[in-house]
Write an enzyme that holds these catalytic residues in place. Structure first.
Site, PDB file in Angstrom:
ATOM      1  N   GLU A 307      -8.040  -1.291   5.228  1.00  0.00           N
ATOM      2  CA  GLU A 307      -8.781  -0.042   5.098  1.00  0.00           C
ATOM      3  C   GLU A 307     -10.089  -0.327   4.070  1.00  0.00           C
ATOM      4  O   GLU A 307     -10.357   0.649   3.517  1.00  0.00           O
ATOM      5  CB  GLU A 307      -7.748   0.725   4.177  1.00  0.00           C
ATOM      6  CG  GLU A 307      -6.394   1.066   4.676  1.00  0.00           C
ATOM      7  CD  GLU A 307      -5.336   1.797   4.281  1.00  0.00           C
ATOM      8  OE1 GLU A 307      -4.529   2.569   4.619  1.00  0.00           O
ATOM      9  OE2 GLU A 307      -5.178   1.537   2.619  1.00  0.00           O
TER      10      GLU A 307
HETATM   11  C1  TNX Z   1      -1.342   2.103   3.597  1.00  0.00           C
HETATM   12  S1  TNX Z   1      -0.361  -0.908   4.420  1.00  0.00           S
HETATM   13  C2  TNX Z   1      -1.730   0.986   2.643  1.00  0.00           C
HETATM   14  C3  TNX Z   1      -1.313   1.191   1.404  1.00  0.00           C
HETATM   15  C4  TNX Z   1      -0.754   2.639   0.982  1.00  0.00           C
HETATM   16  C5  TNX Z   1       0.216   2.883   1.983  1.00  0.00           C
HETATM   17  C6  TNX Z   1       1.191   4.253   1.967  1.00  0.00           C
HETATM   18  C7  TNX Z   1      -1.680  -0.952   3.684  1.00  0.00           C
HETATM   19  C8  TNX Z   1      -1.941  -2.421   4.051  1.00  0.00           C
HETATM   20  N1  TNX Z   1      -2.519   0.003   3.229  1.00  0.00           N
HETATM   21  O1  TNX Z   1      -2.348   1.134   0.562  1.00  0.00           O
HETATM   22  O2  TNX Z   1       0.037   2.276  -0.096  1.00  0.00           O
HETATM   23  O3  TNX Z   1      -0.464   3.056   3.415  1.00  0.00           O
HETATM   24  O4  TNX Z   1       2.138   4.308   2.882  1.00  0.00           O
END
Ligand code: TNX
Length: 520
Positions: A307
């Site tokens: 992200e």
């Molecule tokens: C996505 S999974 C994220 C997390 C959040 C999660 C909540 C991922 C690699 N990043 O930072 O906590 O979704 O479901």
């Protein structure tokens, strides 16, 4: 005609009865099993016999746990007794270290394996049989068993909310009971940095301040000594602990402590990134990883990598990044991100560690034998495909069904959903890689993992409610015997009294009103 119907009815009844009797009360279900008549009596005369000193830790573990469970102080002997539990070192075909065989009769229990891991997994099967009996007479089974997947993981996010050492140990106990063997520890993220770094003490003291519910909460983080204690505790249970130090995004907590290495963020995600345009950032993070590597003998570190686009907008206005882009001919921010990750991966390789990362990182080319990609975006199967095409090994942890911050029942209000969809027990149980990975690529799947993200899990009640009993469904799927949901439910019923005894605030799928959904 009538006789035929009657016959069919009787036949199906008999088949059901047979089936009801035919599976041992063990989760995950062993590969093959056979009920043996008679029962084995566990009493103060029972001894534990080992034929090889390399199994003494496992014998001590069994001794301690039987004392805790039954108050039976069994002695460990180097000669078999008349009613021993024998832990035998034996050459086994194949190279599955976790395989074991268990042979029981009223005269004795023999557990044999080629490795400590196998003996330990066999001990947990025995513990399931023991905990299924009301008294000390244990029903006898012959079992041959080995896992289908070598990675059977559980991830806990302690940045968003911090649960502490005792809670983690309790989780490790249950993981071991269900033969899960990888604890992925998400220790850094936006709300808090949770691991002591001696060279950069403010990471703990300042980065550790706050959590997702309260940005001013007193600092909470694990000292290096506590980390060692937990790693050791896990090792005794044949669980490998893998730390995650998330970068270059999800870095806000670290940036509060050492703002000179911040790459800024966006309005919604302030101070979200590390700064790839500052040469000092690479040294800083490498020094951190060196300390982390010394604490975790797993020879792998998860670098996150997820992200980044949430908060890399500020990179557009960063002079250091402009210079970097010109010097290395990087065309856009995604190339800057790649450049950063490749350098950090090199730091890991120099420490003889593998790089583990979320599926965004499948866009980057790393040496495939040193890389493990975690596929989490269930709505993006193409990203999994990309990872497989690059010959990476993969762990499957798709949001549905393995994000345990997703609700598990249609009536639940707190927790995530995906266009209304959620992660119920049946989906978690029935998951098979074949649905996503085509045959020739299946051997790149090292296993499965559930992830407990904790933005909306602020209390131990919710932690437990979201984890139990779904953790058992994960265990069955990853062990690889998950093709009879009804039979699994029968075995799951036997776990309910254990949760009650263990004082867990679990979700009871058989009696949903027993534990109402916790508010937080
Ligand atoms: C996505 S999974 C994220 C997390 C959040 C999660 C909540 C991922 C690699 N990043 O930072 O906590 O979704 O479901």
């Amino acid at each position: 005609m009538k006789i035929n119907v009657l016959f069919l009815l009787l036949f199906s009844l008999a088949a059901q009865l047979l089936r009801a009797q035919a599976t041992p009360p063990i989760i995950p279900l062993p590969g093959s099993y056979q009920e043996v008549t008679g029962s084995f009596l566990l009493d103060s005369k029972t001894t534990v016999y080992i034929n090889d000193p390399s199994f003494s830790d496992e014998a001590l573990f069994l001794q301690k746990i039987l004392f805790d469970m039954k108050r039976l102080p069994l002695s460990i002997q180097s000669q078999p007794g008349s009613r021993s539990i024998s832990l035998l070192k034996e050459n086994r075909a194949g190279n599955n270290k976790e395989g074991y065989s268990l042979k029981m009769s009223p005269k004795g229990v023999t557990l044999s394996a080629g490795d400590k891991e196998g003996i330990f997994r066999g001990i947990t099967s025995l513990l399931h049989l023991i905990s299924a009996s009301e008294d000390n007479s244990i029903s006898c089974w012959n079992i041959e068993d080995a896992p289908r997947y070598e990675w059977r993981g559980f991830m806990l996010d302690e940045s968003r909310h911090f649960f502490g050492k005792e809670k983690v140990k309790q989780l490790l106990d249950w993981m071991a009971f269900y033969k899960l063997n990888r604890f992925h520890w998400h220790l850094t993220d936006e709300p808090g940095w949770r691991i002591e770094i001696k060279k950069y003490p403010l990471l703990g003291y300042i980065g550790g301040i706050g959590n997702h519910s309260d940005s001013d909460a007193a600092p909470q983080f694990y000292t290096q000594e506590e980390i060692r204690e937990i790693v050791q505790y896990a090792a005794e249970r044949k669980i490998v602990v893998i730390p995650e130090i998330d970068m270059p995004g999800h870095a806000r907590a670290a940036n509060r402590a050492y703002p000179q290495f911040s790459g800024g963020g966006s309005e919604r995600y302030p101070e979200f990134t590390f700064d790839p345009g500052n040469e000092g950032t690479y040294q800083y993070l490498t020094d951190i990883l060196k300390e982390v590597n010394v604490l975790f003998p797993s020879e792998m570190i998860h670098l996150g990598g997820d992200e980044v686009h949430f908060g890399n907008g500020a990179w557009n206005h960063n002079e250091g990044i402009k210079t970097l882009m010109a010097k290395h001919n990087l065309k856009d921010l995604s190339q800057v991100e790649k450049y950063f990750m490749v350098r950090m991966a090199d730091s890991l390789f120099a420490m003889n560690n593998k790089i583990l990362a979320w599926d965004e990182m499948a866009d980057i080319s790393f040496p495939s034998e040193k890389t493990l990609i975690f596929w989490w975006r269930h709505d993006q199967p193409a990203q999994l495909e990309k990872a497989l095409e690059k010959d990476y090994k993969v762990v499957l942890c798709p949001r549905i069904p393995y994000y345990f911050d997703f609700v598990q029942d249609s009536t639940h209000a707190v927790g995530r959903r995906w266009s209304g969809d959620f992660a119920d027990l049946k989906k978690a149980y029935s998951f098979t890689p074949e649905k996503w990975v085509n045959g020739s690529r299946l051997e790149q799947v090292v296993g499965m993992q559930a992830n407990l993200w904790t933005e909306v899990i602020a209390t131990t009640e919710r932690f437990e409610f979201m984890t139990f009993p779904r953790i058992t469904a994960l265990s069955e799927a990853a062990w690889g015997q998950n093709n009879d949901y009804d039979d699994y439910l029968e075995r799951l019923k036997l776990q309910i009294p254990l949760y009650e005894k263990g004082d867990l605030y679990f979700f009871n799928p058989f009696n949903v009103s027993q534990t109402p959904e916790p508010k937080r």
